[in-house]
Write an enzyme that holds these catalytic residues in place. Structure first.
Site, mmCIF file in Angstrom:
data_model
loop_
_atom_site.group_PDB
_atom_site.id
_atom_site.type_symbol
_atom_site.label_atom_id
_atom_site.label_comp_id
_atom_site.label_asym_id
_atom_site.label_seq_id
_atom_site.Cartn_x
_atom_site.Cartn_y
_atom_site.Cartn_z
ATOM 1 N N SER A 176 0.792 -1.232 0.000
ATOM 2 C CA SER A 176 0.000 0.000 0.000
ATOM 3 C C SER A 176 0.827 1.285 0.000
ATOM 4 O O SER A 176 0.260 2.367 -0.186
ATOM 5 C CB SER A 176 -0.959 0.013 1.193
ATOM 6 O OG SER A 176 -2.033 -0.864 0.953
ATOM 7 N N HIS A 212 3.505 5.726 5.773
ATOM 8 C CA HIS A 212 2.643 4.752 5.115
ATOM 9 C C HIS A 212 3.273 3.388 5.295
ATOM 10 O O HIS A 212 4.470 3.259 5.534
ATOM 11 C CB HIS A 212 2.445 5.046 3.623
ATOM 12 C CG HIS A 212 1.053 4.743 3.160
ATOM 13 N ND1 HIS A 212 0.544 3.459 3.132
ATOM 14 C CD2 HIS A 212 0.045 5.537 2.732
ATOM 15 C CE1 HIS A 212 -0.721 3.504 2.697
ATOM 16 N NE2 HIS A 212 -1.046 4.758 2.458
ATOM 17 N N GLY A 258 2.727 -1.013 3.994
ATOM 18 C CA GLY A 258 2.160 -1.865 2.957
ATOM 19 C C GLY A 258 2.170 -3.313 3.371
ATOM 20 O O GLY A 258 3.045 -3.766 4.121
ATOM 21 N N GLY A 281 2.604 -11.989 2.423
ATOM 22 C CA GLY A 281 3.811 -12.315 3.151
ATOM 23 C C GLY A 281 4.906 -11.285 3.107
ATOM 24 O O GLY A 281 6.008 -11.528 3.601
#
Length: 444
Positions: A63, A292, A294, A298
């Site tokens: 992300s 941020h 993400g 995995g």
């Protein structure tokens, strides 16, 4: 010794021990300070092959890709091709949701700061061709609305795919081509893969998970569906290139608007404070920090940028107790380089107060899942179970009370205890929704 040299020495000495201690197969770590970037790597890309991780290896950003997507959208705004408070339907006339009023009014700004209000975790696979994003957005016609646009924060992958489609339409190119043309190539980023076909030609990390017996195993799938690439499904790079992108945000005033708070977010540990236009703006005791993270199959990524100090830190990993490692790494580097104290992740209180069963117990729904909370008599313990299509998706998680408006999981996952915030109360005293980063609304 310069600050960048001191950081390099600490990272080189610390990273091998950190990944062993926290069960991380492989990792890259980099810092940007005083205009210089230094990076290190340790461990392996895949426990099955034993291929070592190097500073040239690529890990999936997940992300964090959303910050790149938001940057591309701000370029449209600066060029006068789009406006932040313009309904996206002005440029995407076929954009439809189950709630016609929401589809008609939801704006670019609302999608950028996760206040669109529609279901955010749809990962529909529409193939790998150049029209995958277009097909995905077309299928949102049945996507339900949880709350009116602009009223609440609820993390929304689907909204970022819509922004990706906006880029495709206004640039007349596929999303990955826009990404390369307007960020990757101008910044001279050398180790970037926008799809699996490119990643296979590089030193690409594979995600890992733990089996029931505690063994670390590679995941069977490398990437999420290509249709959700603008939200973080595909993009992979190394930490050095990620910090070159962060450098652009430190040196280009055009993107300062992305740092402005747009909506308050619930305090969930790694999320807190406010959300900007793409960036999370967590609470660091009054200091502005751009953040941020993400998550893909995995693999986990974390980025923190301190504009006032001109400092950025990036960590890319492929499994293990990443959040425990994150506390140590960012705690040391942000303190040393930017005089910023890393907030401690929440932990269950040693003697928690009883959970209010009347307020909390019940079933809460998103479009795809149910969260069921059961509370024992007296409120001593509570349990959260997750359901999809009428089937429980795993063992229940024990919860205890964290504060007046939050529960916390007793057992950590990936090195952190997840927090569940309780939404506003109905007149009968029952909470209307649970907030886990996403909003799950109480079933009537």
């Amino acid at each position: 010794m310069s600050r960048v040299e001191a950081a390099a020495d600490w990272m080189s000495a610390a990273l091998p021990g950190l990944i062993r201690r926290h069960g991380v197969p492989g990792a890259q770590l980099a810092v940007l300070v005083d205009g210089e970037i230094t990076d290190v790597a340790a461990g392996v890309l895949n426990v099955a092959t034993g291929v070592p991780a190097t500073t040239n290896s690529v890990f999936q950003l997940g992300s964090i890709t959303k910050v790149l997507t938001a940057t591309l959208v701000l370029q449209l705004v600066h060029e006068g091709l789009a406006e932040l408070d313009q309904p996206v339907r002005d440029h995407l006339p076929d954009f439809t949701l189950a709630d016609e009023r929401a589809a008609e009014t939801v704006t670019v700004r609302q999608l950028l700061c996760h206040t669109g209000g529609f279901e955010g975790d749809l990962f529909t696979d529409t193939g790998r061709d150049s029209d995958a994003v277009e097909k995905y957005v077309r299928l949102l016609r049945d996507c339900p609305q949880s709350f009116p646009p602009g009223s609440l924060f609820s993390y929304c992958n689907s909204g970022y795919v819509v922004l990706g489609r906006l880029l495709e339409v206004l640039r007349d190119k596929a999303f990955h081509d826009v990404l390369r043309e307007r960020i990757v190539s101008p910044l001279g980023l050398a180790e970037v893969a926008t799809c699996a076909d490119e990643a296979i030609l590089m030193e690409a990390a594979v995600g890992h998970t733990r089996s029931a017996d505690g063994t670390t195993c590679p995941v069977p799938t490398w990437a999420m569906p290509a249709s959700t690439a603008p939200a973080g499904a595909m993009l992979a790079m190394n930490t050095r290139d990620l910090l070159e992108f962060a450098r652009m945000h430190l040196t280009t005033v055009d993107y300062d608007v992305m740092r402005k708070p747009q909506i308050q977010v619930p305090s969930l540990g790694t999320q807190s404070g406010h959300w900007g236009l793409g960036w999370c703006l967590p609470d660091y005791g009054g200091r502005l920090v751009l953040a941020h993270g993400g998550r893909t199959y995995g693999q986990r990524s974390l980025l923190r940028v301190v504009p006032e100090a001109g400092v950025a830190v990036a960590l890319l990993t492929n499994g293990g107790d990443i959040y425990a490692m994150y506390e140590e790494v960012f705690g040391h580097l942000l303190a040393e380089l930017a005089d910023v104290a890393q907030p401690a992740l929440p932990v269950p209180p040693p003697e928690p107060l009883p959970v209010d069963g009347h307020r909390v117990a019940g079933t809460y729904r998103t479009f795809l899942t149910e969260l069921r909370v059961a509370v024992e008599p007296g409120g001593r313990r509570a349990w959260l179970s997750r359901w999809a299509d009428g089937t429980e998706t795993g063992p229940p998680s024990e919860l205890v009370r964290l504060d007046d408006d939050a529960l916390i999981m007793v057992k950590p996952e990936e090195g952190k205890h997840s927090v569940i915030r309780l939404g506003e109360n109905a007149p009968d005293g029952r909470t209307r929704y649970l907030h886990t980063g996403r909003v799950a609304v109480r079933a009537s």
